[in-house]
Motif scaffolding. Structure first.
Motif, PDB file in Angstrom:
ATOM      1  N   VAL A 175       0.314  -1.492  -0.216  1.00  0.00           N
ATOM      2  CA  VAL A 175      -0.047   0.168   0.180  1.00  0.00           C
ATOM      3  C   VAL A 175       0.953   1.024   0.121  1.00  0.00           C
ATOM      4  O   VAL A 175       0.292   2.371  -0.645  1.00  0.00           O
ATOM      5  N   HIS A 176       2.259   1.089   0.432  1.00  0.00           N
ATOM      6  CA  HIS A 176       2.556   2.634   0.609  1.00  0.00           C
ATOM      7  C   HIS A 176       3.687   2.906  -0.292  1.00  0.00           C
ATOM      8  O   HIS A 176       3.898   4.034  -0.714  1.00  0.00           O
ATOM      9  N   VAL A 177       3.718   1.443  -1.395  1.00  0.00           N
ATOM     10  CA  VAL A 177       4.376   1.823  -1.701  1.00  0.00           C
ATOM     11  C   VAL A 177       3.682   2.612  -4.185  1.00  0.00           C
ATOM     12  O   VAL A 177       4.402   3.178  -4.615  1.00  0.00           O
ATOM     13  N   TYR A 178       2.075   1.606  -3.621  1.00  0.00           N
ATOM     14  CA  TYR A 178       1.325   1.852  -4.537  1.00  0.00           C
ATOM     15  C   TYR A 178       1.613   3.831  -4.357  1.00  0.00           C
ATOM     16  O   TYR A 178       1.136   4.117  -5.372  1.00  0.00           O
ATOM     17  N   SER A 179       1.716   4.191  -2.874  1.00  0.00           N
ATOM     18  CA  SER A 179       0.376   5.625  -2.816  1.00  0.00           C
ATOM     19  C   SER A 179       1.900   6.138  -2.929  1.00  0.00           C
ATOM     20  O   SER A 179       1.981   7.416  -3.788  1.00  0.00           O
ATOM     21  N   LEU A 180       3.238   5.880  -2.975  1.00  0.00           N
ATOM     22  CA  LEU A 180       4.249   6.810  -4.120  1.00  0.00           C
ATOM     23  C   LEU A 180       4.798   6.986  -5.268  1.00  0.00           C
ATOM     24  O   LEU A 180       4.510   7.466  -5.874  1.00  0.00           O
ATOM     25  N   ILE A 181       3.897   4.886  -5.756  1.00  0.00           N
ATOM     26  CA  ILE A 181       3.974   5.687  -7.108  1.00  0.00           C
ATOM     27  C   ILE A 181       2.985   6.919  -7.961  1.00  0.00           C
ATOM     28  O   ILE A 181       3.406   7.286  -8.901  1.00  0.00           O
ATOM     29  N   HIS A 182       1.456   6.807  -6.814  1.00  0.00           N
ATOM     30  CA  HIS A 182       0.982   7.938  -7.585  1.00  0.00           C
ATOM     31  C   HIS A 182       0.857   9.149  -7.383  1.00  0.00           C
ATOM     32  O   HIS A 182       0.772   9.911  -7.698  1.00  0.00           O
ATOM     33  N   ASP A 183       1.553   9.304  -5.969  1.00  0.00           N
ATOM     34  CA  ASP A 183       2.271  10.340  -5.858  1.00  0.00           C
ATOM     35  C   ASP A 183       3.181  11.500  -6.090  1.00  0.00           C
ATOM     36  O   ASP A 183       2.841  12.025  -6.958  1.00  0.00           O
ATOM     37  N   ASP A 184       3.865  10.563  -7.528  1.00  0.00           N
ATOM     38  CA  ASP A 184       4.924  10.925  -7.663  1.00  0.00           C
ATOM     39  C   ASP A 184       4.217  11.375  -9.415  1.00  0.00           C
ATOM     40  O   ASP A 184       5.479  11.593 -10.174  1.00  0.00           O
ATOM     41  N   LEU A 185       3.383  11.204 -10.202  1.00  0.00           N
ATOM     42  CA  LEU A 185       2.346  11.223 -11.720  1.00  0.00           C
ATOM     43  C   LEU A 185       3.063  12.025 -11.314  1.00  0.00           C
ATOM     44  O   LEU A 185       2.449  13.445 -10.618  1.00  0.00           O
ATOM     45  N   PRO A 186       2.514  12.656 -12.762  1.00  0.00           N
ATOM     46  CA  PRO A 186       2.545  14.253 -13.174  1.00  0.00           C
ATOM     47  C   PRO A 186       1.714  14.571 -12.752  1.00  0.00           C
ATOM     48  O   PRO A 186       1.094  15.722 -12.436  1.00  0.00           O
ATOM     49  N   CYS A 187      -0.347  14.454 -12.500  1.00  0.00           N
ATOM     50  CA  CYS A 187      -1.486  14.613 -12.214  1.00  0.00           C
ATOM     51  C   CYS A 187      -0.698  15.235 -10.917  1.00  0.00           C
ATOM     52  O   CYS A 187      -1.673  16.030 -10.191  1.00  0.00           O
ATOM     53  N   MET A 188       0.177  14.403 -10.292  1.00  0.00           N
ATOM     54  CA  MET A 188       0.100  14.931  -8.580  1.00  0.00           C
ATOM     55  C   MET A 188       1.386  15.997  -8.259  1.00  0.00           C
ATOM     56  O   MET A 188       1.550  16.393  -8.525  1.00  0.00           O
ATOM     57  N   ASP A 189       2.409  15.036  -7.681  1.00  0.00           N
ATOM     58  CA  ASP A 189       3.903  15.746  -7.354  1.00  0.00           C
ATOM     59  C   ASP A 189       4.966  15.869  -8.556  1.00  0.00           C
ATOM     60  O   ASP A 189       5.412  16.979  -8.675  1.00  0.00           O
ATOM     61  N   ASP A 190       4.471  15.431  -9.638  1.00  0.00           N
ATOM     62  CA  ASP A 190       5.075  14.795 -10.698  1.00  0.00           C
ATOM     63  C   ASP A 190       6.642  15.084 -10.330  1.00  0.00           C
ATOM     64  O   ASP A 190       7.588  15.224 -10.429  1.00  0.00           O
ATOM     65  N   ASP A 191       7.017  13.656  -9.751  1.00  0.00           N
ATOM     66  CA  ASP A 191       8.540  13.670  -8.983  1.00  0.00           C
ATOM     67  C   ASP A 191       9.243  13.045 -10.486  1.00  0.00           C
ATOM     68  O   ASP A 191       8.788  11.700 -10.699  1.00  0.00           O
ATOM     69  N   ASP A 192      10.643  12.834 -10.923  1.00  0.00           N
ATOM     70  CA  ASP A 192      11.705  12.081 -11.365  1.00  0.00           C
ATOM     71  C   ASP A 192      12.213  11.176 -10.847  1.00  0.00           C
ATOM     72  O   ASP A 192      12.690  10.105 -11.196  1.00  0.00           O
ATOM     73  N   MET A 193      12.558  11.513  -9.574  1.00  0.00           N
ATOM     74  CA  MET A 193      13.804  10.551  -8.418  1.00  0.00           C
ATOM     75  C   MET A 193      12.439   9.671  -7.274  1.00  0.00           C
ATOM     76  O   MET A 193      11.817  11.096  -6.651  1.00  0.00           O
ATOM     77  N   ARG A 194      12.944   8.726  -7.067  1.00  0.00           N
ATOM     78  CA  ARG A 194      12.447   7.826  -5.657  1.00  0.00           C
ATOM     79  C   ARG A 194      13.847   7.389  -5.538  1.00  0.00           C
ATOM     80  O   ARG A 194      13.929   6.034  -5.990  1.00  0.00           O
ATOM     81  N   ARG A 195      13.326   7.040  -4.070  1.00  0.00           N
ATOM     82  CA  ARG A 195      14.098   5.777  -3.613  1.00  0.00           C
ATOM     83  C   ARG A 195      15.417   5.659  -4.247  1.00  0.00           C
ATOM     84  O   ARG A 195      16.419   4.788  -4.415  1.00  0.00           O
ATOM     85  N   GLY A 196      16.103   6.713  -4.891  1.00  0.00           N
ATOM     86  CA  GLY A 196      17.418   7.555  -5.916  1.00  0.00           C
ATOM     87  C   GLY A 196      17.504   6.334  -7.043  1.00  0.00           C
ATOM     88  O   GLY A 196      18.744   6.929  -7.617  1.00  0.00           O
ATOM     89  N   LYS A 197      16.687   6.515  -7.614  1.00  0.00           N
ATOM     90  CA  LYS A 197      15.998   5.680  -9.082  1.00  0.00           C
ATOM     91  C   LYS A 197      15.279   6.396 -10.140  1.00  0.00           C
ATOM     92  O   LYS A 197      14.531   7.432  -9.066  1.00  0.00           O
TER      93      LYS A 197
END
Length: 299
Positions: free
Chosen positions: A77-99
């Protein structure tokens, strides 16, 4: 602290083997989504939420395959939230956990489906009899995780965050509002982690009450340090971009209290969290050390 760092890394390594076994293997027509699920879930992170499940269960002398399965479900559940949180429609991040984030390493549609796959897998894992012989305990774990991750928990907190920019949105920004937001967005899953361990360990009502208070304090400390790291931290050390909260005008503990005020708030919460473990004796040393670990983390 060095002993604790060794310990939490040891728990993370053992947890990784259980999570690896729980995740689907890439094969056939669904290989791409399974690959994306494994890419996001394996090989990174502090595994703090699984740590709290395992160590709280150990507090009551309980550790079996069911504890690791419950921890794996929570991490999904936590990792799912990170994937969706990083999406362009949300926080639009390019890097997570160093990759690279999942939508960058694969594509946006695959990232959405990988997150959905992890979320649904979490509840399938909790139905397994190996989690606990009593179906009522399994049902309680499922219900509590659904609440912690849904509209009254993590998703609700994310919605508040999206609609409440600094100086804008529909609600007045205050410390109380930020606390409510973070209790939901970040704190709900951390609270679940501790309480899942307590449920599996057979804690009584009095013990659960103190552990619940401890968990809520830990969740807020984690978010305050996260807010501080966004201002003072290094992207190279954190494994994700820094300075994004201010760029987006997001309301945080730091924007409300300032750096020094946020640090004082975190220390006060840490002192109170220690107090809630007083009745557990030396058996709670790992949970005690986790307070200082979260308070002083640099990533």
């Amino acid at each position: 602290m060095s002993d604790f760092l060794s310990h939490i890394k040891s728990v993370a390594r053992e947890f990784e083997t259980h999570l690896d076994a729980a995740l689907p293997k890439p094969q056939g027509a669904t290989a791409r989504v399974a690959e994306a699920m494994r890419y996001s879930a394996l090989g990174g992170g502090k595994r703090l939420r699984p740590f709290f499940v395992v160590e709280t269960a150990r507090l009551f002398g309980h550790e079996d395959e069911g504890v690791w399965l419950a921890a794996s479900a929570l991490e999904c559940v936590h990792v799912y939230s990170l994937i969706h949180d990083d999406l362009p429609c949300m926080d639009d991040d390019d890097m997570r956990r160093g990759k690279a984030t999942v939508h960058r390493a694969f594509d946006e549609a695959t990232a959405v489906l990988a997150g959905d796959g992890l979320l649904t897998l979490a509840f399938e894992l909790l139905t397994r009899e190996a989690v606990h012989a009593d179906a009522n305990v399994r049902l309680n774990l499922i219900a509590k995780l659904a609440m912690a991750s849904g509209h009254a928990g993590m998703i609700g907190g994310q919605m508040i965050d999206l609609t409440m920019g600094l100086g804008g949105g529909t609600r007045e920004v205050s410390e109380a509002v930020i606390t409510q937001l973070q209790d939901l967005k970040t704190g709900a899953l951390i609270h679940y982690a501790v309480m899942a361990g307590a449920m599996l360990g057979g804690a009584n009502a009095h013990e659960k009450a103190h552990l619940s208070a401890y968990a809520r304090h830990i969740g807020l400390i984690f978010q305050i340090t996260d807010d501080l790291l966004d201002v003072t931290g290094s992207a190279d050390i954190m494994g994700k971009a820094a300075g994004k909260d201010e760029q987006r005008g997001k309301a945080t503990f730091v924007s409300i209290l300032g750096i020094d005020g946020a640090r004082r708030k975190a220390q006060t919460l840490a002192n109170e969290a220690h107090g809630h473990l007083d009745g557990f004796g030396q058996k709670a040393d790992a949970l005690r050390s986790a307070i200082d670990f979260v308070l002083k983390r640099d990533n």
